[in-house]
Enzyme design. Structure first.
Site, short mmCIF file in Angstrom:
data_model
loop_
_atom_site.label_atom_id
_atom_site.label_comp_id
_atom_site.label_asym_id
_atom_site.label_seq_id
_atom_site.Cartn_x
_atom_site.Cartn_y
_atom_site.Cartn_z
CB CYS A 7 78.26 48.54 -6.36
SG CYS A 7 76.56 48.62 -6.93
CB CYS A 10 78.36 45.47 -8.78
SG CYS A 10 78.32 46.83 -9.96
CG ASP A 33 63.26 46.89 -2.50
OD1 ASP A 33 63.64 47.83 -3.24
OD2 ASP A 33 63.44 46.86 -1.27
CG HIS A 49 78.68 50.55 -10.88
ND1 HIS A 49 77.96 50.30 -9.74
CD2 HIS A 49 79.19 51.80 -10.74
CE1 HIS A 49 78.03 51.34 -8.93
NE2 HIS A 49 78.78 52.26 -9.52
CG ASN A 91 63.71 57.01 -5.72
OD1 ASN A 91 62.71 57.62 -6.10
ND2 ASN A 91 63.65 56.07 -4.80
CB THR A 99 69.30 54.70 -0.56
OG1 THR A 99 68.57 53.59 -1.06
CG2 THR A 99 68.33 55.72 0.04
CG HIS A 102 74.13 49.32 -9.94
ND1 HIS A 102 75.19 48.43 -10.08
CD2 HIS A 102 73.29 49.07 -10.97
CE1 HIS A 102 74.99 47.69 -11.16
NE2 HIS A 102 73.84 48.06 -11.72
CG HIS A 104 67.70 51.03 -8.27
ND1 HIS A 104 68.87 51.68 -7.92
CD2 HIS A 104 66.76 51.44 -7.40
CE1 HIS A 104 68.64 52.45 -6.86
NE2 HIS A 104 67.36 52.33 -6.53
CG HIS A 106 62.00 51.32 -6.83
ND1 HIS A 106 62.21 50.72 -5.61
CD2 HIS A 106 62.94 52.30 -6.93
CE1 HIS A 106 63.24 51.32 -5.00
NE2 HIS A 106 63.70 52.28 -5.78
#
Ligand code: 5GP
Ligand code: ZN
Length: 118
Positions: A7, A10, A33, A49, A91, A99, A102, A104, A106
């Site tokens: 990942c 990770c 990003d 994770h 998302n 996409t 793991h 996240h 934004h």
């Protein structure tokens, strides 16, 4: 701590892949990003994770990690000077457009954002 060597997030958490880290706590790391969509575009990421926020909310019974992500958002917004506001997006899954598998969130800001989401 649960980590997946395949990942990318990770690997960033482990310091094995480069990133521009802007915040770190015991449970959360935040970095810029790779493909920013606004002047500030930071990813808030739990160090362990967990595939998505949906998964995380299901297993994090006391909301410790979920809360830590929001605390991180506030800290980054302060350090990035986003006093006029910002947007948080997570998302989830294929239909959500996720996409990287793991969790996240934004954090996007630094310019006026449209009130329309799509
Ligand atoms: P998602 O589409 O899963 O909501 O968001 C994944 C985000 O991770 C994308 O905005 C993408 O630009 C970002 N991203 C993917 N790989 C990397 C990477 O290796 N480093 C950084 N900093 N961001 C990445
Ligand atoms: Zn991971």
């Amino acid at each position: 701590m649960n980590q997946d060597p395949n990942c990318i997030f990770c690997r960033i958490v482990a310091g094995q892949a480069p990133s521009d880290i802007v915040y770190e706590s015991e449970d959360v790391i935040a970095f810029r990003d790779l493909h920013p969509v606004a002047p500030t575009h930071v990813l808030l990421v739990p160090k362990c994770h967990v595939t998505s926020l949906h998964e995380l909310a299901g297993r994090d019974e006391r909301s410790t990690l979920a809360a830590a992500l929001l605390v991180a958002a506030r800290a980054v917004a302060e350090s990035e000077g986003l006093g006029n506001g910002y947007r948080l997006i997570s998302n989830v899954g294929a239909d959500g457009g996720q996409t990287v598998g793991h969790t996240h969130v934004h954090l996007i800001g630094g310019k006026p954002l449209s009130p329309r989401l799509l």
